[in-house]
Design an enzyme around this catalytic site. Structure first.
Site, PDB file in Angstrom:
ATOM      1  N   ARG A 133       0.836  -1.200   0.000  1.00 39.79           N
ATOM      2  CA  ARG A 133       0.000   0.000   0.000  1.00 39.79           C
ATOM      3  C   ARG A 133       0.873   1.254   0.000  1.00 39.79           C
ATOM      4  O   ARG A 133       0.647   2.195  -0.765  1.00 39.79           O
ATOM      5  CB  ARG A 133      -0.861  -0.024   1.258  1.00 39.79           C
ATOM      6  CG  ARG A 133      -1.529   1.287   1.569  1.00 39.79           C
ATOM      7  CD  ARG A 133      -1.898   1.377   3.050  1.00 39.79           C
ATOM      8  NE  ARG A 133      -2.795   0.349   3.481  1.00 39.79           N
ATOM      9  CZ  ARG A 133      -2.740  -0.240   4.692  1.00 39.79           C
ATOM     10  NH1 ARG A 133      -1.809   0.116   5.562  1.00 39.79           N
ATOM     11  NH2 ARG A 133      -3.591  -1.167   5.031  1.00 39.79           N
TER      12      ARG A 133
ATOM     13  N   ASN B 237      -6.347   2.028   7.511  1.00 38.35           N
ATOM     14  CA  ASN B 237      -6.081   2.182   8.940  1.00 38.35           C
ATOM     15  C   ASN B 237      -5.691   0.821   9.503  1.00 38.35           C
ATOM     16  O   ASN B 237      -6.538   0.011   9.854  1.00 38.35           O
ATOM     17  CB  ASN B 237      -7.336   2.727   9.623  1.00 38.35           C
ATOM     18  CG  ASN B 237      -7.068   3.129  11.049  1.00 38.35           C
ATOM     19  OD1 ASN B 237      -6.205   2.551  11.704  1.00 38.35           O
ATOM     20  ND2 ASN B 237      -7.810   4.101  11.534  1.00 38.35           N
ATOM     21  N   ASP B 238      -4.389   0.592   9.581  1.00 38.08           N
ATOM     22  CA  ASP B 238      -3.875  -0.707  10.026  1.00 38.08           C
ATOM     23  C   ASP B 238      -4.407  -1.116  11.384  1.00 38.08           C
ATOM     24  O   ASP B 238      -4.339  -2.284  11.751  1.00 38.08           O
ATOM     25  CB  ASP B 238      -2.343  -0.612  10.183  1.00 38.08           C
ATOM     26  CG  ASP B 238      -1.633  -0.661   8.863  1.00 38.08           C
ATOM     27  OD1 ASP B 238      -1.953  -1.540   8.061  1.00 38.08           O
ATOM     28  OD2 ASP B 238      -0.756   0.195   8.644  1.00 38.08           O
ATOM     29  N   CYS B 239      -4.836  -0.134  12.136  1.00 38.99           N
ATOM     30  CA  CYS B 239      -5.172  -0.400  13.529  1.00 38.99           C
ATOM     31  C   CYS B 239      -6.662  -0.638  13.738  1.00 38.99           C
ATOM     32  O   CYS B 239      -7.093  -0.876  14.860  1.00 38.99           O
ATOM     33  CB  CYS B 239      -4.706   0.767  14.389  1.00 38.99           C
ATOM     34  SG  CYS B 239      -2.962   1.060  14.163  1.00 38.99           S
TER      35      CYS B 239
ATOM     36  N   ASN C 165      -9.019  -3.072  13.491  1.00 44.55           N
ATOM     37  CA  ASN C 165      -9.060  -4.529  13.282  1.00 44.55           C
ATOM     38  C   ASN C 165     -10.415  -5.033  13.775  1.00 44.55           C
ATOM     39  O   ASN C 165     -10.586  -5.367  14.940  1.00 44.55           O
ATOM     40  CB  ASN C 165      -7.913  -5.199  14.041  1.00 44.55           C
ATOM     41  CG  ASN C 165      -6.602  -4.445  13.867  1.00 44.55           C
ATOM     42  OD1 ASN C 165      -5.991  -3.993  14.833  1.00 44.55           O
ATOM     43  ND2 ASN C 165      -6.175  -4.259  12.630  1.00 44.55           N
TER      44      ASN C 165
END
Ligand code: BGC
Ligand code: NOJ
Length: 814
Positions: free
Chosen positions: A363, A485-487, A489
């Site tokens: 990404r 937004n990797d966070c 989850n």
């Protein structure tokens, strides 16, 4: 408060105090050899890959911090000092650090002895050059010693930090004249080594750290430097270093210059056994060839001039001139410079990224392309193909890959469902810039397996279809492990109290959906449709167009919360980013992307969404990612709620998505607000609050602490952030409005109404466009007339000139 100033003529930031709030660094190297260098001379070097081929050591958690680098000690009588102040921290009478384009110059003076260290990586050679000039500014003769110092890393930086039982016995060096060779691993028949040399005879050397520092010694006052005499130590195991000793005499007013070279050498495979490699004796010939290129000051000065010329040329493709000095400075110099650094490093090595944890992001690197394609299109092309080669056959992708091997990182794996669409974004940006559709014909592997290759066009098809076919209960794209937004989850649950979390397997879901990905699908889907049309893929274009229209409708039906776009639905189909939520009622990402995708533009959703951003997310230092912050940990939301309120993705000012809002504002035509959003986080505009911001005032940081954090306004994680590409895209293509498109250069500015206009020079597909934008009616957006080489034209899409190399365009706003 400032700690220096911009010198726009030299394209430098000049730091005038070594005690900056954080180390303020620069990057040396544009090709394969890289060094990080801080304003006090800290930092380290690597070849291609900061994890696998690390030349020198750095300790991120060291005390005092930033206390390892490529250092020079000057010992004159009892005084010991360093040109960059660290690591001896002896107060200097004069100090300056000039961070320029691919070079840094550190000047330090003590007791009328002036030193000037110029550090750079020359084009075309795998080495860092340190040119050190000493000048006697007094009226008496001076006799003193110089000791150089680097601490070698045993190549694999992860192993180097962890596997001491082995590593303390593997280190080996050779010393020949003034050249120190670090050859650990050579015995194992690896074909690389490092060389550290000076272009002068030496009065001693050291290669063993304990001998140089003394047992329990420190690099602030090495035992050898204190005693004034090298020990000629030869490292055998333990910690190999490189140090030269030079005794120097200078008459009043006299100067001497020395050239130190730290090089990486890789024998060609066929030469692997030249020399007596069986016994671990290295083949020095390639190192000698390298050193011979830089053995005089004249040769080094020429290499420095060549580097400057390289940057002159790179930065000449897009330049502007306006009444805004800071805008010009950022656009002409620092935005583009940071874009090159993120292109080279992705998110691997900074003062906040260890070079070990992350390699090239799928990404991240796709987004970085958006900023720098115009600088080096050939390398952009290669990068796109490298990235696409790590894609899986079903269209999903490895989230990271190693720069050296170019293979996907299976520790991190895949499952970030926004990844596939970024490939379309990056490829579209490349084609719009270059017009080179032939990239779509390139045979490109899946999972780095050449036996599983198709053309790149098929990769794009699989990207689009992956998203289209992974749809959740509301008809929105599934988020997978996370999206941008990797966070966030959302497919997490916990089985035992106190257990961190597990993720749902395919049989139970995972069901969480992302409105952000829906926005991306619509925005980059349009590019996919254009590309299909160009390829004559009429049916596929129709199918994609229908999927996009359906997705727009789905977002308006299920992704709108009344005043803003929702963020997501979690696995249990609870809303995320809704007025119904206790915390996390509104998120920035879908507002940016759904407006950029123009979802509900005519119906007024876009304007409403941006008004909500302004109302709920704005702060004096930038726009926060969400509000209110999560006040406690939620296992069903994942990492986002693990951060204290105001930090990182939990309501920090995540700089990366601020330009999305600024671009979105240009979509609705609000130039004043787009400008306000741009300038609020823009380094040159916040230089004056360096004591609050604390990171380098010439580049973006990933994050600024939000209003809910105790340290509101304090930045972290400078340099390696998608902010650089997105901001350059924002300011160049949307605010200034000079936007490459499939069939020409669009000119469509959206500027503050106080601005009278500006001039720009833009190279585009081999033609130089001289663009004048006039804003006599002081509007924010809108075009009254377009004149191309004196002729009024109907459209603001300027076609590529076929028979000219220069074109003059005047655009009158109104
Ligand atoms: C960080 C994110 C980052 C991610 C990278 C997380 O721990 O908080 O900002 O994007 O790691 O994988
Ligand atoms: C930083 C990562 O590099 C990027 O890929 C991600 O989108 C942002 N953090 C947000 O989580």
């Amino acid at each position: 408060m400032k700690y220096g100033y911009f010198d726009d003529i030299q394209r430098e930031y000049v730091i005038t105090s070594p005690k900056t709030p954080q180390p303020w660094i620069n990057y040396l190297g544009c090709e394969d050899f890289f060094s990080l260098i801080s304003n006090t001379g800290g930092g380290y070097s690597f070849y291609k890959d900061a994890k696998l081929l690390r030349l020198t050591r750095y300790r991120y958690n060291n005390v005092p911090r930033d206390s390892n680098g490529h250092y020079y000690y000057i010992k004159e009588n009892d005084s010991i000092w360093n040109p960059g102040w660290m690591p001896s921290k002896t107060p200097l009478d004069f100090y300056e650090c000039h961070h320029g384009m691919g070079y840094s110059v550190i000047k330090g003076t003590k007791n009328q002895l002036a030193s000037e260290l110029t550090a750079f990586v020359p084009m075309g050679s795998a080495c860092e050059i340190n040119k050190l000039t000493l000048t006697n500014e007094s009226n008496v003769s001076k006799n003193f010693s110089i000791f150089s110092y680097v601490e070698f890393c045993l190549w694999n930086a992860m192993d180097d930090m962890t596997n001491f039982q082995r590593n303390f016995s593997t280190g080996e060096v050779e010393v020949h004249g003034c050249a120190i060779y670090h050859k650990t691993e050579y015995r194992e028949r690896r074909n690389h080594y490092a060389v550290y040399a000076v272009n002068s005879s030496i009065d001693g050397f050291d290669t063993d750290q304990d001998s140089f520092l003394g047992s329990y010694g420190e690099n602030s006052a090495p035992e050898v430097v204190v005693s004034g005499q090298s020990k000629n130590s030869i490292a055998s195991g333990w910690r190999p270093i490189g140090s030269h000793h030079l005794k120097v005499s200078l008459a009043p007013g006299e100067s001497k210059t020395y050239v130190f070279v730290l090089g990486y050498v890789e024998n060609a495979v066929e030469d692997k056994w030249v020399g007596n490699a069986e016994d671990g004796i290295i083949n020095r010939a390639p190192a000698e060839t390298l050193l011979a290129k830089f053995d005089t000051t004249e040769k080094v000065n020429q290499a420095f001039t060549d580097l400057k010329e390289y940057w002159n040329q790179l930065l000449s493709h897009f330049t502007i001139s306006s009444s805004e000095e800071k805008l010009d400075r950022m656009v002409n110099i620092w935005h583009q410079y940071q874009c090159m650094v993120t292109f080279n490093m992705s998110r691997s090595a900074s003062y906040y990224e260890s070079g070990i944890g992350r390699g090239m992001g799928f990404r991240d690197s796709c987004q970085d392309l958006l900023g720098f394609v115009h600088l080096i299109p050939d390398r952009a092309r290669e990068r796109i193909l490298d990235i696409a080669s790590t894609q899986f056959e079903d269209g999903s992708a490895y989230h990271q890959y190693q720069p050296l091997t170019k293979k996907g990182n299976s520790d991190i794996g895949s499952g970030f469902n926004d990844d596939p669409l970024w490939l379309i974004a990056g490829t579209a940006a490349y084609i719009k810039e270059t017009g080179d559709y032939s990239i779509l014909d390139e045979q490109t592997p899946y999972d780095s397996d050449p036996l599983k290759a198709t053309d790149l066009m098929e990769h794009l098809r699989r990207s689009f279809h992956y998203t289209m076919e992974h749809i959740g209960p509301h008809g929105l794209p599934l988020i997978g492990r996370a999206d941008w937004n990797d966070c966030l989850n959302l497919n997490c649950f916990s089985t035992e109290p106190g257990e961190s979390f597990q993720t749902f397997g395919p049989s139970e879901g995972p069901n969480a959906e992302s409105i952000f990905i829906a926005g991306m699908f619509v925005k980059y889907g349009k590019d996919y449709v254009e590309i299909c049309k160009h390829r004559g893929l009429v049916e596929e274009a129709k199918l994609a167009q229908k999927a996009i229209s359906d997705m727009k409708k789905t977002v308006l039906d299920t992704g709108w919360d009344g005043e803003w776009y929702l963020r997501a639905y979690d696995h249990y189909q609870n809303k995320i980013g809704s007025k119904e939520c206790v915390d996390g009622k509104i998120f920035i990402e879908p507002q940016g992307f759904c407006v950029m995708a123009e979802i509900g533009l005519e119906e007024g959703y876009c304007l409403k969404s941006l008004e909500s951003v302004e109302k709920y997310l704005d702060t004096k230092y930038g726009i926060v990612l969400l509000q209110p912050p999560y006040h406690r940990y939620h296992v069903e939301l994942g990492e986002i709620s693990s951060y204290p309120p105001g930090y990182k993705e939990n309501a920090g000012i995540f700089c990366h998505n601020n330009p999305w809002i600024s671009i979105a504002e240009t979509v609705v035509g609000r130039g004043n607000r787009a400008w306000e959003v741009y300038t609020r986080t823009c380094p040159a505009y916040i230089e004056d609050i360096s004591e609050i911001h604390r990171t380098e005032p010439y580049v973006y940081s990933q994050m600024i602490a939000g209003k809910d954090a105790p340290n509101f306004g304090e930045a972290k994680n400078s340099w390696l952030t998608g902010t650089s590409a997105w901001t350059f895209l924002n300011v160049s293509q949307y605010i200034l409005g000079i936007r490459p498109d499939y069939d020409g250069l669009i000119i469509d500015p959206c500027i503050p109404n106080t601005m009278d206009g500006f001039k720009a020079k833009r190279d585009f597909r081999g033609v130089t466009y001289h663009i004048t934008v006039e804003n006599p009616s002081h509007v924010e957006k809108g075009i009254k007339s377009v004149t191309v080489d004196g002729t009024l034209v109907e459209s603001n899409i300027i076609p590529v000139a076929k028979d000219k190399s220069e074109v003059n365009v005047t655009v009158v706003m109104g």
